[in-house]
Design an enzyme around this catalytic site. Structure first.
Site, mmCIF file in Angstrom:
data_model
loop_
_atom_site.group_PDB
_atom_site.id
_atom_site.type_symbol
_atom_site.label_atom_id
_atom_site.label_comp_id
_atom_site.label_asym_id
_atom_site.label_seq_id
_atom_site.Cartn_x
_atom_site.Cartn_y
_atom_site.Cartn_z
ATOM 1 N N CYS A 288 5.908 4.376 -13.042
ATOM 2 C CA CYS A 288 6.805 5.506 -13.293
ATOM 3 C C CYS A 288 6.152 6.593 -14.134
ATOM 4 C CB CYS A 288 8.078 5.027 -13.954
ATOM 5 S SG CYS A 288 8.838 3.711 -13.004
ATOM 6 N N HIS B 271 -8.320 21.750 -24.067
ATOM 7 C CA HIS B 271 -7.275 21.008 -24.807
ATOM 8 C C HIS B 271 -7.565 19.519 -24.968
ATOM 9 C CE1 HIS B 271 -4.748 18.830 -21.723
ATOM 10 N NE2 HIS B 271 -5.376 19.654 -20.912
HETATM 11 C C1 LIG Z 1 -7.207 16.366 -18.311
HETATM 12 C C2 LIG Z 1 -8.200 16.195 -17.218
HETATM 13 C C3 LIG Z 1 -8.317 17.149 -16.196
HETATM 14 C C4 LIG Z 1 -7.394 18.337 -16.092
HETATM 15 O O1 LIG Z 1 -7.633 19.282 -17.087
HETATM 16 P P1 LIG Z 1 -6.445 20.349 -17.462
HETATM 17 O O2 LIG Z 1 -7.130 21.298 -18.379
HETATM 18 O O3 LIG Z 1 -5.375 19.537 -18.134
HETATM 19 O O4 LIG Z 1 -6.004 20.967 -16.194
HETATM 20 C C5 LIG Z 1 -9.285 16.954 -15.248
HETATM 21 N N1 LIG Z 1 -10.107 15.888 -15.285
HETATM 22 C C6 LIG Z 1 -10.038 14.958 -16.251
HETATM 23 C C7 LIG Z 1 -11.003 13.824 -16.255
HETATM 24 C C8 LIG Z 1 -9.081 15.075 -17.240
HETATM 25 O O5 LIG Z 1 -8.997 14.136 -18.193
#
Ligand SMILES: *Cc1c(COP(=O)(O)O)cnc(C)c1O
Length: 391
Positions: free
Chosen positions: A317, A194
Site C-alpha cells: 500500500c 532534496h
Molecule cells: C528520489 C529519487 C529519484 C527522483 O528524484 P526527484 O528529485 O524526487 O524527482 C530518482 N532516482 C532515485 C534513485 C531517487 O532516490
C-alpha cells in the site's frame, strides 16, 4: 530515518538561497544588473556542481529534479539517436522514473532489455556484455539503489557500453554527495537536490560534451538550449550550496553513518527470522534494509512511527499499488517476504541515541505483530498438524 525519501534543508543552504527570492530576484536572461546578478549566481552554481563531479560547467543542465533528469536522459537520447539504433538496456531495480520512461519508449518503437541482478541487487558486467548489440544506443543503470542501497560497478558497465558505441547513463540521485562518483565512461548522470539537504524541485543532468540529446522542454533556449524555462535561481543556488557542503562533509559523514548503519544491522539481525536485503559491503553508508518473516511492513512502519521512528517499507500500500517492491522481487524475495521489509535510511541528524531507540523498540514491535500475524498463525497450524500426523 527516512532520508532516502527526502532530507531537511540545511540551515546554511536556506541562508544562501534567501536573497534570491526577494532582493536578488532577477531573471537570469535579463540584460540589466538584476538579470546579470542572477546570471552570475546561476553560473557560479554551475561551476560548483561541475567542480564537484570533475565535469565542465557546460556539461551541467539544471532541471526540476531527479525525475526530470532521468526522463530527459532516456527520452532525449532515444529520440536523438533513433537513426543509429533502437535498443535500450536498463536494470530491474531502477527508480520508477527510469523504468516508466523505458516502458513508454517501448511503446514508441524502441526495444527495451532489462538486465538481471543477483540476490544482492548487483548487475554482472558479463550479462551486459552478452545482451548488448550494435543496435544498442543507451544503457542506463543506477549508481546506488534507493531501497536496498546496493552500489554498482559503474566504470565497468560504462566501459562495456562504450565498447559497443552506446551511451551510458546513471541515476546517481542516492549516490551524489554520499559516496565518491567517477564520471569515467559516463555520458549522462542524474542528481537531485532534496536528497542532499537542498530544496525540493531542483536537480541536474550531467551531459558529456558531444552527447546527442533532444530537449524535453522547448522554448527560450535556456541551459544551452537543453532545457527551456526561466531558471529556478534560488533553488539552483541552494543545490550548489548543498553540493559544496557535501563535498566538505561527505567523507566524515559517510564514515559516521556507516558505523551507525552497521550497528543497526547487527542489532536488528538479532531478531529471529530476519535477514538483510542488499549487498553486505557494496552498500550506501546510510542504508539499512531488512526483512522479517511473518510481518506486514505497513503495520511495522506505523507502529515504529508511534514509537517515534520514521522508516519505510517495500510493502504494497505504501507504494500506491498492490504490488510489492519491484526491487525486492528482482533480488528474489517472494511477495510475502517483500511485504515484510523495513528500510531505515540515515541522515546527518541521526545519532547513536536514535539507533538505541530503534534497537530498543523494534524487537517488541516485531514480536507483537507476529503474534497477530495470520501468516504466523497459519504456520503454527501447519506445524501442529504435522506434529499430530507424526504422533
Ligand atoms: C528520489 C529519487 C529519484 C527522483 O528524484 P526527484 O528529485 O524526487 O524527482 C530518482 N532516482 C532515485 C534513485 C531517487 O532516490
Amino acid at each position: 530515518m527516512d532520508h532516502a525519501a527526502t532530507t531537511p534543508v540545511d540551515a546554511r543552504v536556506l541562508e544562501a538561497m534567501a536573497p534570491y527570492f526577494s532582493e536578488k530576484y532577477g531573471n537570469a536572461s535579463s540584460l540589466h544588473s538584476h538579470g546579470r546578478e542572477a546570471k552570475s549566481a546561476l553560473e557560479d552554481s554551475r561551476a560548483t556542481v561541475a567542480g564537484f563531479l570533475g565535469a565542465d560547467p557546460g556539461e551541467i543542465v539544471f532541471t526540476a529534479g531527479g525525475t526530470e533528469s532521468n526522463n530527459h536522459a532516456l527520452k532525449g537520447v532515444a529520440f536523438a539517436n533513433r537513426e543509429r539504433g533502437r535498443h535500450i538496456i536498463t536494470s530491474p531495480i531502477e527508480h520508477d522514473c527510469v523504468r516508466k520512461s523505458a516502458e513508454w519508449l517501448a511503446t514508441q518503437g524502441f526495444e527495451v532489455s532489462v538486465l538481471p541482478v543477483d540476490e544482492h541487487g548487483l548487475v554482472d558486467p558479463a550479462e551486459l556484455e552478452s545482451i548488448i548489440t550494435d543496435d544498442t544506443i543507451l544503457v542506463s543503470v543506477m549508481a546506488a539503489n534507493n531501497e536496498i542501497g546496493t552500489i554498482q560497478d559503474i566504470p565497468a558497465l560504462a566501459g562495456i557500453a562504450h565498447g559497443h558505441g552506446a551511451y551510458f547513463h546513471t541515476d546517481a540521485v542516492q549516490a551524489y554527495g554520499k559516496v565518491p562518483i567517477s564520471l569515467s565512461g559516463v555520458d549522462l548522470l542524474s542528481a537531485s537536490s532534496h536528497k542532499l539537504y537542498g530544496p525540493k524541485g531542483v536537480g541536474m543532468l550531467f551531459v558529456r560534451r558531444g552527447t546527442r540529446i533532444t530537449p524535453l522542454m522547448h522554448g527560450g533556449g535556456h541551459e544551452l538550449g537543453r532545457r527551456s524555462g526561466t531558471e529556478n535561481v534560488a533553488g539552483i543556488v541552494g543545490f550548489a550550496k548543498a553540493t559544496e557542503i557535501a563535498s566538505q562533509e561527505m567523507k566524515s559523514e559517510a564514515g559516521r553513518q556507516a558505523k551507525l548503519r552497521d550497528r543497526l544491522i547487527k542489532g536488528i539481525l538479532g531478531i529471529p527470522d530476519s535477514a538483510l536485503n542488499g549487498h553486505p559491503t557494496k552498500r550506501l553508508p546510510n542504508n539499512v534494509n531488512v526483512w522479517f518473516r511473518y510481518i506486514e511492513g505497513e503495520s511495522l512502519v506505523l507502529m515504529l512511527d508511534d514509537a517515534g521512528v520514521g522508516g519505510s517499507t517495500g510493502s504494497a500500500c505504501s507504494s500506491h499499488s498492490l504490488e510489492p517492491s519491484h526491487v525486492l522481487t528482482a533480488i528474489g524475495l517472494r511477495p510475502e517476504e517483500a511485504h515484510g521489509s523495513l528500510r531505515l535510511s540515515l541522515g546527518k541528524q541521526n545519532t547513536d541515541a536514535h539507533a538505541d531507540r530503534v534497537l530498543d523498540v523494534l524487537p517488541g514491535i516485531v514480536d507483537k505483530l507476529r503474534r497477530m500475524s495470520p501468516l504466523k498463525s497459519r504456520r503454527d497450524v501447519e506445524e501442529m498438524l504435522k506434529y499430530e500426523e507424526a504422533h
